[in-house]
Design a protein around this motif. Structure first.
Motif, PDB file in Angstrom:
ATOM      1  N   ASP A   1      19.878 -36.474 -32.728  1.00  0.00           N
ATOM      2  CA  ASP A   1      18.221 -36.318 -32.718  1.00  0.00           C
ATOM      3  C   ASP A   1      18.010 -37.323 -34.150  1.00  0.00           C
ATOM      4  N   LEU A   2      18.771 -36.835 -35.239  1.00  0.00           N
ATOM      5  CA  LEU A   2      18.803 -37.443 -36.482  1.00  0.00           C
ATOM      6  C   LEU A   2      18.809 -39.118 -36.456  1.00  0.00           C
ATOM      7  N   VAL A   3      19.794 -39.397 -35.755  1.00  0.00           N
ATOM      8  CA  VAL A   3      20.291 -40.729 -35.675  1.00  0.00           C
ATOM      9  C   VAL A   3      18.813 -41.712 -34.875  1.00  0.00           C
ATOM     10  N   LYS A   4      18.370 -40.952 -33.809  1.00  0.00           N
ATOM     11  CA  LYS A   4      17.449 -41.440 -33.341  1.00  0.00           C
ATOM     12  C   LYS A   4      16.389 -41.703 -34.241  1.00  0.00           C
ATOM     13  N   LEU A   5      15.808 -40.885 -34.959  1.00  0.00           N
ATOM     14  CA  LEU A   5      14.841 -40.629 -36.185  1.00  0.00           C
ATOM     15  C   LEU A   5      15.137 -42.152 -36.911  1.00  0.00           C
ATOM     16  N   ALA A   6      16.255 -42.116 -37.347  1.00  0.00           N
ATOM     17  CA  ALA A   6      16.885 -43.090 -38.536  1.00  0.00           C
ATOM     18  C   ALA A   6      16.764 -44.666 -37.753  1.00  0.00           C
ATOM     19  N   VAL A   7      17.100 -44.648 -36.622  1.00  0.00           N
ATOM     20  CA  VAL A   7      16.890 -46.070 -35.879  1.00  0.00           C
ATOM     21  C   VAL A   7      15.509 -46.329 -35.880  1.00  0.00           C
ATOM     22  N   ALA A   8      14.574 -45.615 -35.579  1.00  0.00           N
ATOM     23  CA  ALA A   8      13.354 -45.837 -35.505  1.00  0.00           C
ATOM     24  C   ALA A   8      12.569 -46.362 -36.471  1.00  0.00           C
ATOM     25  N   GLN A   9      13.153 -45.890 -37.715  1.00  0.00           N
ATOM     26  CA  GLN A   9      12.856 -46.275 -38.979  1.00  0.00           C
ATOM     27  C   GLN A   9      13.567 -47.325 -39.710  1.00  0.00           C
ATOM     28  N   GLU A  10      14.494 -48.030 -38.756  1.00  0.00           N
ATOM     29  CA  GLU A  10      15.431 -49.181 -39.133  1.00  0.00           C
ATOM     30  C   GLU A  10      16.109 -48.821 -40.388  1.00  0.00           C
ATOM     31  N   ILE A  11      16.633 -47.526 -40.313  1.00  0.00           N
ATOM     32  CA  ILE A  11      17.483 -47.160 -41.136  1.00  0.00           C
ATOM     33  C   ILE A  11      18.886 -47.404 -40.830  1.00  0.00           C
ATOM     34  N   PRO A  12      19.749 -48.032 -41.740  1.00  0.00           N
ATOM     35  CA  PRO A  12      20.936 -48.301 -41.360  1.00  0.00           C
ATOM     36  C   PRO A  12      21.901 -46.872 -40.988  1.00  0.00           C
ATOM     37  N   VAL A  13      22.476 -46.863 -39.853  1.00  0.00           N
ATOM     38  CA  VAL A  13      23.321 -45.705 -39.572  1.00  0.00           C
ATOM     39  C   VAL A  13      24.681 -46.278 -39.559  1.00  0.00           C
ATOM     40  N   ILE A  14      25.510 -45.921 -40.194  1.00  0.00           N
ATOM     41  CA  ILE A  14      26.969 -45.990 -40.528  1.00  0.00           C
ATOM     42  C   ILE A  14      27.951 -44.810 -40.063  1.00  0.00           C
ATOM     43  N   PRO A  15      28.939 -45.199 -38.924  1.00  0.00           N
ATOM     44  CA  PRO A  15      29.897 -44.279 -38.606  1.00  0.00           C
ATOM     45  C   PRO A  15      30.991 -44.263 -39.575  1.00  0.00           C
ATOM     46  N   ILE A  16      31.575 -43.157 -40.008  1.00  0.00           N
ATOM     47  CA  ILE A  16      32.716 -42.979 -40.738  1.00  0.00           C
ATOM     48  C   ILE A  16      33.790 -42.224 -39.669  1.00  0.00           C
ATOM     49  N   PRO A  17      34.746 -43.061 -39.062  1.00  0.00           N
ATOM     50  CA  PRO A  17      35.421 -42.251 -37.864  1.00  0.00           C
ATOM     51  C   PRO A  17      36.367 -41.521 -38.500  1.00  0.00           C
ATOM     52  N   GLY A  18      36.774 -40.612 -37.279  1.00  0.00           N
ATOM     53  CA  GLY A  18      37.731 -39.418 -37.698  1.00  0.00           C
ATOM     54  C   GLY A  18      38.097 -38.960 -36.474  1.00  0.00           C
ATOM     55  N   ALA A  19      38.713 -37.611 -36.380  1.00  0.00           N
ATOM     56  CA  ALA A  19      38.883 -36.758 -35.563  1.00  0.00           C
ATOM     57  C   ALA A  19      37.869 -36.631 -34.389  1.00  0.00           C
ATOM     58  N   ASN A  20      38.316 -36.361 -32.998  1.00  0.00           N
ATOM     59  CA  ASN A  20      37.503 -36.129 -31.925  1.00  0.00           C
ATOM     60  C   ASN A  20      38.179 -35.227 -30.969  1.00  0.00           C
ATOM     61  N   ALA A  21      37.740 -33.982 -30.733  1.00  0.00           N
ATOM     62  CA  ALA A  21      38.537 -33.286 -30.114  1.00  0.00           C
ATOM     63  C   ALA A  21      38.654 -33.901 -28.501  1.00  0.00           C
ATOM     64  N   GLY A  22      37.444 -34.275 -27.996  1.00  0.00           N
ATOM     65  CA  GLY A  22      37.626 -34.742 -26.563  1.00  0.00           C
ATOM     66  C   GLY A  22      38.711 -35.966 -26.275  1.00  0.00           C
ATOM     67  N   LEU A  23      38.740 -36.915 -27.226  1.00  0.00           N
ATOM     68  CA  LEU A  23      39.437 -37.964 -27.066  1.00  0.00           C
ATOM     69  C   LEU A  23      40.929 -37.737 -27.436  1.00  0.00           C
ATOM     70  N   SER A  24      40.940 -36.656 -28.209  1.00  0.00           N
ATOM     71  CA  SER A  24      42.441 -36.399 -28.769  1.00  0.00           C
ATOM     72  C   SER A  24      42.964 -35.678 -27.583  1.00  0.00           C
ATOM     73  N   ALA A  25      42.306 -34.921 -26.980  1.00  0.00           N
ATOM     74  CA  ALA A  25      42.681 -34.139 -25.595  1.00  0.00           C
ATOM     75  C   ALA A  25      43.019 -35.063 -24.465  1.00  0.00           C
TER      76      ALA A  25
END
Length: 297
Positions: free
Chosen positions: A112-136
């Motif tokens: 939801d926060l990402v959606k608000l940021a995108v609506a304001q044209e705020i850059p959203v930058i992913p910093i990748p790392g661990a994820n349970a679903g993909l690890s499994a």
């Protein structure tokens, strides 16, 4: 909606420019899975927004990070906190969003926060790392070329069955999250709706007692009867094969009566009743006379 282009690392050199929203992955159990980039981002950002500030403080202390501002952002306060955090970013502050474990915005209010940021044209930058679903998934032994993430299934039985029915014909492997007190019930519903497929139950991922339980739905249920569920689970479910999918497509008519089957061809293909009966007979592997006699009854 007009198109927008985000260039994440373009420096506009404008003091009045808004800050950026960083989505920072945190360990799902093993603290050694924290990346150098994640640590540096948390050190440099003006604000850290956390699902559970107590949990995040432990992480920050471990890596000797002293946040300028630690902000609470979770499911129950997102309506009020979200716009406030966006205001800080618009004012020029860089904000790092973390969840309790893994990637923020996956099965948590970060989306939801990402959606608000995108609506304001705020850059959203992913910093990748661990994820349970993909690890499994990658350790499951089930196909990884195509998959569907379902997150936590709804508590209501009807809604849960609706979602499972919607992926009944999916070729891709299914990924679910489940709590220990609901995993048995979820497996039972998977067995009822999807059949006794191969599944993998992964728990305590990256931790000392990491465990992968592989078998059919029924075999896993039998195991859990003797070994009560402990910890959060990733449930990986085998999808149907290409051959099974084709068989389902070929047998689409099975839920129809003979009258409905013939009427379907008349209406959708605009052919005569005689030709519709011939096609229905071909589908069912019977003679045209059998179809004719059945319609007379």
């Amino acid at each position: 909606m007009s198109i927008t282009v985000q260039r994440s690392f373009e420096d506009k050199g404008d003091k009045g420019a808004p800050g950026k929203l960083y989505l920072v992955a945190t360990p799902i159990g093993n603290l050694e899975d924290m990346t150098y980039r994640a640590v540096r981002t948390l050190q440099e950002c003006d604000i850290i927004a956390a699902e559970d500030t107590r949990q995040t403080r432990k992480l920050l202390t471990h890596f000797n990070i002293s946040p300028k501002m630690l902000f609470s952002y979770h499911e129950h306060n997102k309506e009020a906190s979200g716009p406030e955090l966006i205001r800080y970013i618009i004012e020029g502050k860089n904000l790092a969003l973390v969840s309790d474990a893994g990637l923020p915005a996956i099965s948590d209010p970060g989306a939801d926060l990402v959606k608000l940021a995108v609506a304001q044209e705020i850059p959203v930058i992913p910093i990748p790392g661990a994820n349970a679903g993909l690890s499994a998934l990658i350790a499951s032994g089930l196909p990884t070329d195509r998959f569907t993430f379902l997150g936590f299934l709804p508590r209501e039985k009807k809604e849960r069955e609706h979602i499972l029915t919607s992926v009944q014909s999916a070729q891709g492997t299914l990924i679910l999250y489940e709590s220990p007190h609901r995993v048995i019930k979820t497996l039972e519903h998977i067995g009822t709706v999807l059949g006794d497929r191969q599944v993998v139950l992964a728990r305590e991922l990256t931790k000392r007692y990491e465990e992968m339980l592989r078998g059919s739905v029924q075999e896993c249920l039998n195991w859990l009867e003797e070994h009560p569920p402990l910890g959060e689970y990733c449930v990986i479910v085998q999808g149907i094969t290409a051959e099974e999918e084709q068989q389902q497509l070929d047998e689409w008519w099975k839920q129809l009566s003979i009258e409905e089957h013939v009427a379907h061809y008349e209406q959708t293909e605009g052919i005569s009743r005689k030709d519709a009966m011939k096609k229905a007979a071909s589908d069912r592997g019977v003679s045209k006379r059998d179809i004719y006699n059945a319609l007379l009854e």
